[in-house]
Motif scaffolding. Structure first.
Motif, short mmCIF file in Angstrom:
data_model
loop_
_atom_site.label_atom_id
_atom_site.label_comp_id
_atom_site.label_asym_id
_atom_site.label_seq_id
_atom_site.Cartn_x
_atom_site.Cartn_y
_atom_site.Cartn_z
N GLU A 223 0.61 -1.51 0.06
CA GLU A 223 -0.11 0.01 0.13
C GLU A 223 0.84 1.63 -0.16
O GLU A 223 2.02 1.49 0.68
N ARG A 224 0.92 2.03 -0.74
CA ARG A 224 1.32 3.56 -0.71
C ARG A 224 1.31 4.41 0.09
O ARG A 224 2.15 5.41 0.63
N GLY A 225 0.33 4.28 1.41
CA GLY A 225 -0.09 5.10 1.53
C GLY A 225 0.37 4.89 2.80
O GLY A 225 0.48 3.26 3.41
N PRO A 226 0.06 5.32 4.16
CA PRO A 226 0.21 5.26 5.63
C PRO A 226 -0.19 4.46 6.05
O PRO A 226 -1.81 4.14 5.40
N TRP A 227 -0.06 3.94 7.23
CA TRP A 227 -1.43 2.80 8.05
C TRP A 227 -1.55 3.68 9.22
O TRP A 227 -1.41 4.05 10.02
N LEU A 228 -3.37 4.41 8.93
CA LEU A 228 -3.05 5.14 9.72
C LEU A 228 -4.56 4.56 11.20
O LEU A 228 -5.60 3.91 9.81
N THR A 229 -4.69 4.19 12.29
CA THR A 229 -5.20 3.88 13.08
C THR A 229 -5.99 4.64 13.84
O THR A 229 -5.75 5.79 14.05
N GLY A 230 -7.49 4.65 14.71
CA GLY A 230 -7.45 4.51 15.34
C GLY A 230 -7.83 6.43 15.72
O GLY A 230 -7.81 7.45 14.83
N ARG B 42 -7.60 -22.51 -0.60
CA ARG B 42 -8.68 -23.03 -1.49
C ARG B 42 -9.56 -21.88 -1.22
O ARG B 42 -8.97 -21.23 -0.13
N TYR B 43 -10.65 -22.29 -1.91
CA TYR B 43 -11.14 -20.85 -2.01
C TYR B 43 -12.41 -20.66 -0.25
O TYR B 43 -13.04 -21.53 -0.06
N VAL B 44 -12.64 -19.97 0.47
CA VAL B 44 -13.32 -19.78 1.94
C VAL B 44 -14.26 -18.77 1.67
O VAL B 44 -13.97 -17.44 1.54
N ALA B 45 -15.27 -18.67 1.99
CA ALA B 45 -16.96 -18.09 2.18
C ALA B 45 -16.98 -17.21 3.39
O ALA B 45 -18.39 -16.30 3.18
N GLU B 46 -16.84 -18.03 4.20
CA GLU B 46 -16.89 -17.71 5.62
C GLU B 46 -16.21 -15.49 5.07
O GLU B 46 -15.44 -15.55 5.09
N PRO B 47 -17.84 -14.85 6.07
CA PRO B 47 -16.97 -13.34 6.31
C PRO B 47 -15.75 -13.07 7.23
O PRO B 47 -15.56 -14.46 8.57
N PRO B 48 -14.69 -12.29 6.95
CA PRO B 48 -14.34 -11.69 8.12
C PRO B 48 -14.51 -11.75 9.19
O PRO B 48 -15.62 -11.70 9.79
N GLU B 49 -14.09 -12.20 10.44
CA GLU B 49 -14.40 -11.83 11.67
C GLU B 49 -13.86 -10.94 11.95
O GLU B 49 -13.28 -9.72 12.09
N ALA B 50 -15.74 -9.82 12.15
CA ALA B 50 -14.94 -8.53 12.48
C ALA B 50 -14.56 -7.44 13.61
O ALA B 50 -15.04 -8.86 14.78
N VAL B 51 -14.22 -6.24 13.84
CA VAL B 51 -13.33 -5.90 15.08
C VAL B 51 -14.12 -5.00 15.42
O VAL B 51 -14.74 -4.45 14.11
N SER B 52 -14.24 -4.08 16.56
CA SER B 52 -14.82 -3.40 16.66
C SER B 52 -13.89 -1.93 17.08
O SER B 52 -14.57 -0.69 16.78
N SER B 53 -12.79 -2.53 17.01
CA SER B 53 -11.43 -0.97 16.68
C SER B 53 -10.63 -1.48 15.97
O SER B 53 -10.37 -2.42 16.06
N SER B 54 -9.70 -0.15 15.27
CA SER B 54 -9.17 -0.43 14.59
C SER B 54 -7.77 -0.16 15.65
O SER B 54 -6.80 -0.52 14.56
N ARG B 55 -8.06 0.50 15.99
CA ARG B 55 -6.77 0.04 17.22
C ARG B 55 -6.14 -0.91 18.21
O ARG B 55 -6.18 -1.27 19.09
#
Lengths: 189, 544
Positions: free
Chosen positions: B36-43, B524-537
């Motif tokens: 990714e060319r941009g920075p990694w920003l969170t929270g 293999r193909y994985v159909a399950e959604p990603p586990e959601a997280v509540s904080s980017s931090r």
């Protein structure tokens, strides 16, 4: 950043201030103010820090400013000759133009299809941004200091922690009928 | 000399087009590196601040072109971090468009029913939710009421926003401080990391070259404050490359790769669409809002609430009508644009002098809290063409961050201009009725047109002459290179395109998994959604 701005000569600063004041005009800072034409009430782009923003290291156009100033004053000289204006040579030519002439010249320089539009539009954008965002300082500090643009626009104060929150945000009423083909997920059909 | 690193899949870009395949491939067992060319920003990096150098410039890219200017994300999470999270599905007719070439632009394999299961997958993963009238902000409510007054319908727009967390601060273009916006930092990207993917920020891919059994991805690293400064360079070898640098940058990477990879399909860097976008700004008469629409806030004011909200929340979809001809269909969406971007091009109605600067503009700005911005998404003619790429990246950087000048040229055709004119007239009809407001479109004479939704510069299709990708998103004549970002969308959608870009990326993944497996990778193909997280931090979201 201010150190960049101070590298400009007095005459360069005056010219850039006069251009910024043409974009978002303001009241004179003192009785003998020449750069600011006094064409509007309240502080304009100059009082909002336009030249600091133009000269800022972050902005990336600081190095171009002396060249832009020469160009602007050359255009002002040519404009004066074409329109039979006598310029006071104790100030830079662009500064010597009155507000209406500065406005007409700026409009001509930024008109679509003209050769130098790409030079002058960014300078105008920095002038606008200085006034309506105060981007040379932190927004909370700009507001606390009574920044002329943000306060004139009515930009509200943040909460005590410097963040904005609006718990009162909605009329909380049904205000229109949805499109008859809206899908159960709330999408267009 | 250090050996060149190898992996199975390199993903270029971490927006919707990159994050989705990155998660599913990593979950399926592939080794994945995201550049990714941009920075990694969170929270707390997401500041409420207009100062140059804050997240409002770190996470954003404004690329000026000849006749077209593009606003886009420039950070881990790409557009999802800076967007307004309005997520409507594209209407059925959008997939049936013929465009200037006179034949269906989309591949025969894709129409709305075919894409709906993939939309569902994205909606489940982010997630996206319906908004109701209690979520509609004052500005959205004002627009809806004006639509109703004009005999039109108006809909709350589905959004990827956690309503319980949202403070209606309207700073979401600088990233969401409260993690209320369901950006990719809260779902697909942590999902990818949890399955071993690596995400490398400030890595700007320059070009690809061929190696035995795959590709070499060449990158520069860039300074974390002054993006103009190249701090190093390197390369990674892989079997499959997914290019998802965004419609403004994907063409430059592929064009620059021609020298080694051979001729690119003719449609690389052509057929760019700005999604037919255009803005109008209204200055409303507060008294008329009260008298005509009967609106008032608890404190007695009628409106004066432009600053409050969460971007676009209400739209009228009356012209999303498959019975209308092309260039007559558009949506109108109420929008907030912060000062700076949102004020410069706004024009004074009935000005006697300049319309976008000067004394009259300042008077207009005094009434900023009474502004209402209306976003037009219409159909354009895919008339954008990219010139030769610059030395590095996709544009010559002017400022340390955010401002650059790129090689895109866009000369709007009569069709595009007519579509804009129809929509402009309609906005005026709705908002100037009974003296509610004075309305003007943004000036297109200062910098040309603009878009926040760049599309189509490397598009899918069935016709090799007018599409760079086949219907699996594989680059024609370059097996093992897939393009899954907004550049793959064939044309304007007349609605916000993020959901469609994401759905297309989901749809492309099974084919990419097969391509990776064919190259000997146990995936293999994985159909399950990603586990959601509540904080980017969270600790996982630290730079590799």
């Amino acid at each position: 950043m201010p150190s960049e701005a101070t590298r400009l000569t007095v005459s360069e600063v005056m010219t850039l201030e006069a251009f910024a004041d043409t974009i978002i005009p303001g009241e004179r800072r003192y009785a003998t103010d020449r750069a600011v034409a006094g064409a509007a009430d309240g502080g304009g782009a100059v009082a909002a820090g336009a030249v600091d923003l133009m000269a800022s290291e972050e902005g990336g156009i600081g190095g171009l400013l002396p060249t832009l100033v020469i160009g602007l004053n050359d255009h002002a000289q040519a404009y004066a000759e074409k329109h039979d204006r006598t310029l006071d040579d104790s100030v830079p030519a662009f500064v010597a133009l009155d507000f209406d002439d500065r406005t007409a010249l700026a409009a001509a320089l930024m008109a679509p299809g003209t050769d130098e539009q790409d030079l002058w539009v960014p300078l105008a954008m920095f002038s606008v941004m200085a006034w309506d965002t105060g981007a040379s300082v932190h927004t909370t500090e700009a507001l606390a200091a009574g920044h002329p643009g943000l306060t004139t626009m009515g930009f509200t104060e943040p909460d005590a922690d410097g963040l904005w929150r609006f718990p009162d945000f909605s009329y909380r009423r049904v205000l229109a009928s949805p499109h008859p083909h809206t899908t159960p997920s709330g999408d267009p059909a | 000399m250090t050996a060149i690193e190898t992996t199975d899949v390199v993903v270029i870009g971490s927006g919707f087009g990159g994050a989705i395949p990155a998660y599913r491939l990593a979950a399926g067992g592939a080794r994945v590196v995201v550049l990714e060319r941009g920075p990694w920003l969170t929270g707390e990096d997401f500041e409420h601040d207009f100062k140059f150098g804050s997240s409002s410039t770190r996470a954003f890219e404004f690329t000026m072109g000849d006749g077209m200017n593009i606003l886009g994300g420039n950070c881990v999470g790409g557009g999802s971090v800076v967007y307004f999270a309005a997520m409507p599905r594209a209407p059925r007719y959008a997939f049936e468009r013929l465009g200037g070439a006179g034949r269906r632009m989309w591949p025969a394999a894709i129409d709305r029913p075919a894409l709906d299961p993939w939309y569902d997958k994205v909606a489940e993963s982010l997630p996206i939710s319906r908004q109701d009238w209690n979520d509609v902000t004052y500005s959205g409510g004002l627009f809806a009421a004006a639509c109703a007054h004009a005999g039109r319908t108006a809909n709350p727009v589905p959004a990827a926003i956690d309503r319980a967390k949202c403070t209606n601060c309207n700073w979401m273009m600088s990233g969401c401080r409260f993690d209320a916006k369901r950006s990719l930092l809260l779902n697909y990207l942590p999902g990818a990391l949890a399955h071993g993917a690596q995400i490398r920020a400030l890595h700007e891919v320059q070009r690809l070259s061929r190696i035995d059994g795959g590709y070499r991805v060449h990158f520069n690293t860039v300074h974390d404050v002054d993006y103009r400064e190249v701090t190093g360079s390197g390369a990674i070898d892989c079997k499959v490359v997914i290019v998802a640098a965004g419609a403004a940058a994907t063409p430059a990477i592929l064009q620059r790769s021609e020298e080694d990879l051979g001729t690119m399909p003719a449609a690389v860097g052509r057929y760019f669409s700005g999604n037919g976008e255009r803005l109008n700004t209204a200055v409303v008469d507060e008294n008329r809002v009260r008298e005509v629409l009967g609106l008032s806030r608890p404190d007695g004011r009628a409106y004066e609430a432009y600053q409050i909200g969460k971007g676009p929340v209400c739209a009228t979809w009356d012209w999303l009508d498959e019975n209308l001809p092309e260039f007559h269909r558009y949506s109108l969406e109420q929008l907030y644009f912060p000062p700076g971007f949102g004020t410069i091009l706004a024009q004074v109605r009935d000005a006697t002098g300049p319309t976008w600067f000067g004394a009259e503009k300042k008077e207009m700005l005094r009434r900023w809290q009474s502004w209402l911005t209306v976003f037009i998404m219409s159909e354009d003619d895919n008339e954008g063409v990219f010139g030769p790429p610059p030395e590095t990246g996709n544009a010559d950087r002017i400022s340390q961050q955010m401002l650059s000048r790129g090689p895109l040229r866009y000369d709007p055709t009569a069709n595009t201009r007519a579509a804009w004119a129809r929509a402009d007239a309609d906005v005026r009809d709705i908002l100037e009725r009974d003296g509610l407001a004075k309305v003007m479109p943004w000036s297109d004479e200062v910098i040309g047109a603009y878009t926040v939704h760049p599309l189509s510069s490397c598009r899918i299709g069935d016709d090799p002459e007018t599409s760079a990708l086949d219907d699996t998103h594989e680059l024609r004549d370059h097996p093992g290179i897939f393009v899954t970002d907004g550049s793959s969308v064939p044309g304007a959608l007349t609605v916000n395109p993020a959901f469609t870009i994401a759905a297309l990326a989901e749809r492309a993944v099974p084919g990419i998994v097969e391509a990776v497996a064919r190259r000997g990778v146990p995936v293999r193909y994985v159909a399950e959604p990603p586990e959601a997280v509540s904080s980017s931090r969270r600790p996982l979201l630290t730079q590799a």
